[in-house]
Design a protein around this motif. Structure first.
Motif, PDB file in Angstrom:
ATOM      1  N   ALA A  64     -18.282 -69.997  92.389  1.00 24.32           N
ATOM      2  CA  ALA A  64     -17.040 -70.241  92.800  1.00 24.32           C
ATOM      3  C   ALA A  64     -16.379 -69.810  94.028  1.00 24.32           C
ATOM      4  CB  ALA A  64     -16.002 -70.092  91.793  1.00 24.32           C
ATOM      5  N   ALA A  65     -15.744 -70.497  94.886  1.00 25.35           N
ATOM      6  CA  ALA A  65     -15.063 -69.920  95.979  1.00 25.35           C
ATOM      7  C   ALA A  65     -13.587 -69.223  95.618  1.00 25.35           C
ATOM      8  CB  ALA A  65     -14.809 -70.889  97.063  1.00 25.35           C
ATOM      9  N   SER A  66     -12.979 -69.834  94.623  1.00 23.96           N
ATOM     10  CA  SER A  66     -11.698 -69.459  94.113  1.00 23.96           C
ATOM     11  C   SER A  66     -11.594 -69.397  92.514  1.00 23.96           C
ATOM     12  CB  SER A  66     -10.417 -70.245  94.680  1.00 23.96           C
ATOM     13  OG  SER A  66     -10.751 -71.524  94.381  1.00 23.96           O
ATOM     14  N   VAL A  67     -10.923 -68.449  91.783  1.00 28.08           N
ATOM     15  CA  VAL A  67     -10.675 -68.460  90.503  1.00 28.08           C
ATOM     16  C   VAL A  67      -9.123 -68.148  90.039  1.00 28.08           C
ATOM     17  CG1 VAL A  67     -11.483 -67.104  88.601  1.00 28.08           C
ATOM     18  CG2 VAL A  67     -12.897 -67.605  90.234  1.00 28.08           C
ATOM     19  N   ALA A  68      -8.867 -68.995  89.126  1.00 31.43           N
ATOM     20  CA  ALA A  68      -7.458 -68.420  88.460  1.00 31.43           C
ATOM     21  C   ALA A  68      -7.973 -67.746  87.311  1.00 31.43           C
ATOM     22  CB  ALA A  68      -6.895 -70.057  88.285  1.00 31.43           C
ATOM     23  N   ALA A  69      -7.166 -66.502  87.269  1.00 36.02           N
ATOM     24  CA  ALA A  69      -7.333 -65.670  86.232  1.00 36.02           C
ATOM     25  C   ALA A  69      -6.184 -64.972  85.790  1.00 36.02           C
ATOM     26  CB  ALA A  69      -8.164 -64.410  86.775  1.00 36.02           C
ATOM     27  N   TYR A  70      -6.003 -63.795  85.136  1.00 31.15           N
ATOM     28  CA  TYR A  70      -4.706 -63.363  84.707  1.00 31.15           C
ATOM     29  C   TYR A  70      -4.748 -61.806  84.408  1.00 31.15           C
ATOM     30  CZ  TYR A  70      -6.971 -63.366  80.120  1.00 31.15           C
ATOM     31  OH  TYR A  70      -7.855 -63.053  79.118  1.00 31.15           O
ATOM     32  N   VAL A  71      -3.754 -61.042  84.290  1.00 30.58           N
ATOM     33  CA  VAL A  71      -3.827 -59.606  84.063  1.00 30.58           C
ATOM     34  C   VAL A  71      -3.790 -59.425  82.449  1.00 30.58           C
ATOM     35  CG1 VAL A  71      -2.705 -57.323  84.305  1.00 30.58           C
ATOM     36  CG2 VAL A  71      -3.077 -59.008  86.293  1.00 30.58           C
ATOM     37  N   THR A 137      -6.331 -76.188  92.018  1.00 32.22           N
ATOM     38  CA  THR A 137      -7.187 -75.906  93.081  1.00 32.22           C
ATOM     39  C   THR A 137      -8.476 -75.139  92.920  1.00 32.22           C
ATOM     40  OG1 THR A 137      -5.763 -74.358  93.963  1.00 32.22           O
ATOM     41  CG2 THR A 137      -5.243 -76.395  94.541  1.00 32.22           C
ATOM     42  N   PRO A 138      -8.400 -74.076  91.886  1.00 36.70           N
ATOM     43  CA  PRO A 138      -9.505 -73.138  91.682  1.00 36.70           C
ATOM     44  C   PRO A 138     -10.683 -73.885  91.209  1.00 36.70           C
ATOM     45  CG  PRO A 138      -7.541 -71.972  91.059  1.00 36.70           C
ATOM     46  CD  PRO A 138      -7.199 -73.783  91.325  1.00 36.70           C
ATOM     47  N   ASP A 139     -11.972 -73.479  91.396  1.00 40.26           N
ATOM     48  CA  ASP A 139     -13.106 -73.914  90.995  1.00 40.26           C
ATOM     49  C   ASP A 139     -13.351 -73.455  89.442  1.00 40.26           C
ATOM     50  OD1 ASP A 139     -14.057 -74.795  93.603  1.00 40.26           O
ATOM     51  OD2 ASP A 139     -14.166 -72.747  94.079  1.00 40.26           O
ATOM     52  N   VAL A 140     -12.672 -72.301  89.272  1.00 36.60           N
ATOM     53  CA  VAL A 140     -13.007 -71.836  87.572  1.00 36.60           C
ATOM     54  C   VAL A 140     -11.312 -71.365  87.351  1.00 36.60           C
ATOM     55  CG1 VAL A 140     -13.780 -69.785  86.489  1.00 36.60           C
ATOM     56  CG2 VAL A 140     -15.112 -71.071  87.819  1.00 36.60           C
ATOM     57  N   VAL A 141     -11.264 -71.749  86.155  1.00 33.88           N
ATOM     58  CA  VAL A 141      -9.709 -71.324  85.608  1.00 33.88           C
ATOM     59  C   VAL A 141     -10.137 -70.433  84.223  1.00 33.88           C
ATOM     60  CG1 VAL A 141      -7.679 -71.913  84.424  1.00 33.88           C
ATOM     61  CG2 VAL A 141      -8.683 -73.328  86.417  1.00 33.88           C
ATOM     62  N   LEU A 142      -9.779 -69.086  84.433  1.00 31.75           N
ATOM     63  CA  LEU A 142     -10.070 -68.222  83.285  1.00 31.75           C
ATOM     64  C   LEU A 142      -8.550 -67.755  82.493  1.00 31.75           C
ATOM     65  CD1 LEU A 142     -11.941 -65.521  84.906  1.00 31.75           C
ATOM     66  CD2 LEU A 142     -12.869 -67.402  83.501  1.00 31.75           C
ATOM     67  N   VAL A 143      -8.553 -68.104  81.215  1.00 26.92           N
ATOM     68  CA  VAL A 143      -7.219 -68.229  80.502  1.00 26.92           C
ATOM     69  C   VAL A 143      -7.102 -67.246  79.174  1.00 26.92           C
ATOM     70  CG1 VAL A 143      -6.791 -70.502  81.002  1.00 26.92           C
ATOM     71  CG2 VAL A 143      -7.824 -70.023  78.874  1.00 26.92           C
TER      72      VAL A 143
END
Length: 209
Positions: A64-71, A137-143
């Motif tokens: 992945a070039a971009s990842v959606a994540a969270y704290v 837009t991200p390649d990976v989404v972490l939830v």
């Protein structure tokens, strides 16, 4: 956190009333939150480190070039080591900003110094907001989540924030909920608005659905 406190990633679930699905979800949430609150600090630190290793080594995240994540906050599996690892690997990381209507805006994560305290005990990025559609837009989404079924049905906190966000994610995107080992493969009650994920990551590995 105490049961009466407002949970971090969305409003508390409404009173179950006569809805058997809502009542079943509330029962599962209460059980998991009780177990999470009882985990000692050394175990929580170990979970955060192992979870970071597992996620960072997964092929989807490595590519992945971009990842959606969270704290992660409160009793959630910690994400500090994971976020640091994503930045160290040169990934563009997006973090959520909770809006008043419980939808999620997004901003670029620039490191711990760029995080600011927000409502409900959250830590959110202080940079420019990118809009609710940025999660597409991200390649990976972490939830976040509390549990996941054998088919990928995720149990959240009840506010619907991530169900709305996941509805904007293109089909085929790697969407992964971060959990403890004993929170995977549970009987999760489902509702029509619930959005499944394609995988779950725990300290012992990644399970695809």
């Amino acid at each position: 956190m105490p049961p009466a406190q407002v949970p971090p990633h969305g409003d508390p679930p409404p009173p179950p009333g006569d809805d058997p699905t809502a009542a079943a979800k509330t029962a599962v949430r209460d059980r998991i939150l009780t177990t999470r609150r009882r985990r000692p600090l050394p175990e929580r630190l170990e979970v955060a480190a192992d979870l970071a290793r597992v996620v960072l080594e997964s092929p989807q995240v490595r590519r992945a070039a971009s990842v959606a994540a969270y704290v992660g906050v409160g009793s959630e599996p910690g994400t500090g080591p994971l976020l640091a690892g994503l930045l160290a690997a040169g990934k563009r990381v997006l973090l959520p900003v909770l809006l008043p209507d419980l939808d999620l805006d997004w901003a670029v994560h620039t490191g711990d110094a760029g995080l600011a305290p927000a409502s409900r005990g959250l830590l959110e990025p202080s940079g420019p907001r990118l809009g609710v559609d940025a999660v597409a837009t991200p390649d990976v989404v972490l939830v976040p989540g509390l549990a996941v079924s054998p088919t990928g049905l995720r149990l959240g906190r009840g506010g619907g924030s991530y169900d709305r966000a996941l509805a904007r994610v293109p089909v085929g995107t790697f969407t992964c909920v971060l959990l403890h080992d004993d929170e995977v493969g549970l009987d999760v009650p489902g509702a029509p608005h619930d959005r499944p994920v394609t995988a779950a990551a725990t300290p012992s590995g990644v399970r695809r659905f």
